[in-house]
Design a protein around this motif. Structure first.
Motif, short mmCIF file in Angstrom:
data_model
loop_
_atom_site.label_atom_id
_atom_site.label_comp_id
_atom_site.label_asym_id
_atom_site.label_seq_id
_atom_site.Cartn_x
_atom_site.Cartn_y
_atom_site.Cartn_z
N GLU A 228 0.83 -1.20 0.00
CA GLU A 228 0.00 0.00 0.00
C GLU A 228 0.87 1.25 0.00
N ASP A 229 0.47 2.23 -0.79
CA ASP A 229 1.23 3.49 -0.84
C ASP A 229 1.21 4.15 0.54
N GLY A 230 2.39 4.53 1.03
CA GLY A 230 2.47 5.17 2.34
C GLY A 230 2.63 4.19 3.48
N ARG A 231 2.56 2.90 3.20
CA ARG A 231 2.77 1.90 4.26
C ARG A 231 4.12 1.20 4.05
N GLU A 232 4.26 0.40 3.00
CA GLU A 232 5.57 -0.21 2.70
C GLU A 232 6.52 0.83 2.11
N TYR A 233 6.01 1.57 1.15
CA TYR A 233 6.79 2.60 0.45
C TYR A 233 5.87 3.75 0.05
N PHE A 234 6.51 4.87 -0.30
CA PHE A 234 5.81 5.90 -1.08
C PHE A 234 6.16 5.59 -2.53
#
Ligand code: 5GP
Length: 202
Positions: free
Chosen positions: A49-55
């Motif tokens: 998910e964007d903002g969780r694992e990576y941006f």
């Protein structure tokens, strides 16, 4: 004891060493430590998910951020770019929170240069054969990618001597314990307790 700056912890290790699992387990049990979410130009994998694992950002966005000095370090890995957003890390360290950067070796060497008080931890597989099996065992990637990952893994292993600590991940539970020992001992170093020393010696 008075509040000191948090510890910047770099965690590296080739794909297939289980470094992500060790890191997640460690974070669950150590509320004084948080994870730095990197920016990357690679596409999200299923479940990410964007903002969780990576941006997840575009190459243009990535290079704009790099030019604006937005990264503490960055590197290219397997054709994609990855970078550590500097602002969030500094804010947490200043607030006394430890921060883990889960990054590859080139980025780790940049941190070593820029932040000498950072602690560099390498998660290693019990053996090269086990590493190969783990990389093949994922079954999510085609053979040429697997071969490339194995080659990169071998190049990364060759840089172990640049790290302060090695954790062999034979069992996750043991690896997490070793990681906690490192963090706790680092916290007790005299150089990290200057405010207390000033207080107690005045
Ligand atoms: P993956 O695409 O499998 O999530 O990550 C590939 C490699 O990039 C891993 O070794 C991971 O630790 C590393 N990586 C993730 N974020 C960063 C970052 O911000 N900087 C650097 N240098 N490496 C990163």
């Amino acid at each position: 004891m008075m509040n000191n700056k948090g510890i910047l912890i770099v965690l590296s290790g080739p794909a297939g060493t289980g470094k992500g699992t060790v890191c997640k387990e460690f974070l669950k049990r150590n509320a004084d430590t948080s994870f730095s979410i990197s920016a990357t130009t690679r596409s999200p994998r299923p479940g990410e998910e964007d903002g969780r694992e990576y941006f997840f950002i575009s190459k243009d966005q990535f290079f704009k951020m790099k030019d604006d000095e937005g990264f503490l370090e960055y590197a290219e890995f397997c054709g994609n770019y990855y970078g550590t957003p500097v602002a969030a890390v500094m804010k947490k360290l200043d607030a006394g929170q430890n921060v883990i950067l889960e990054i590859e070796v080139k980025g780790a060497m940049q941190i070593k240069e820029k932040v000498p008080e950072a602690v560099l931890v390498f998660i290693a597989p019990p053996s090269k054969e086990i590493l190969r099996k783990r990389i093949e065992g994922r079954g999510t990637e085609p053979q040429d990618i697997i071969d490339r990952r194995m080659e990169i893994a071998e190049n990364e292993l060759a840089l172990i001597h640049n790290y302060d600590y090695i954790i062999v991940n034979d069992q996750v539970e043991e690896a997490v314990k070793r990681f906690e020992i490192i963090k706790n001992a680092e916290k007790l170093k005299t150089i990290r307790n200057n405010e207390f020393i000033l207080e107690v010696c005045k």
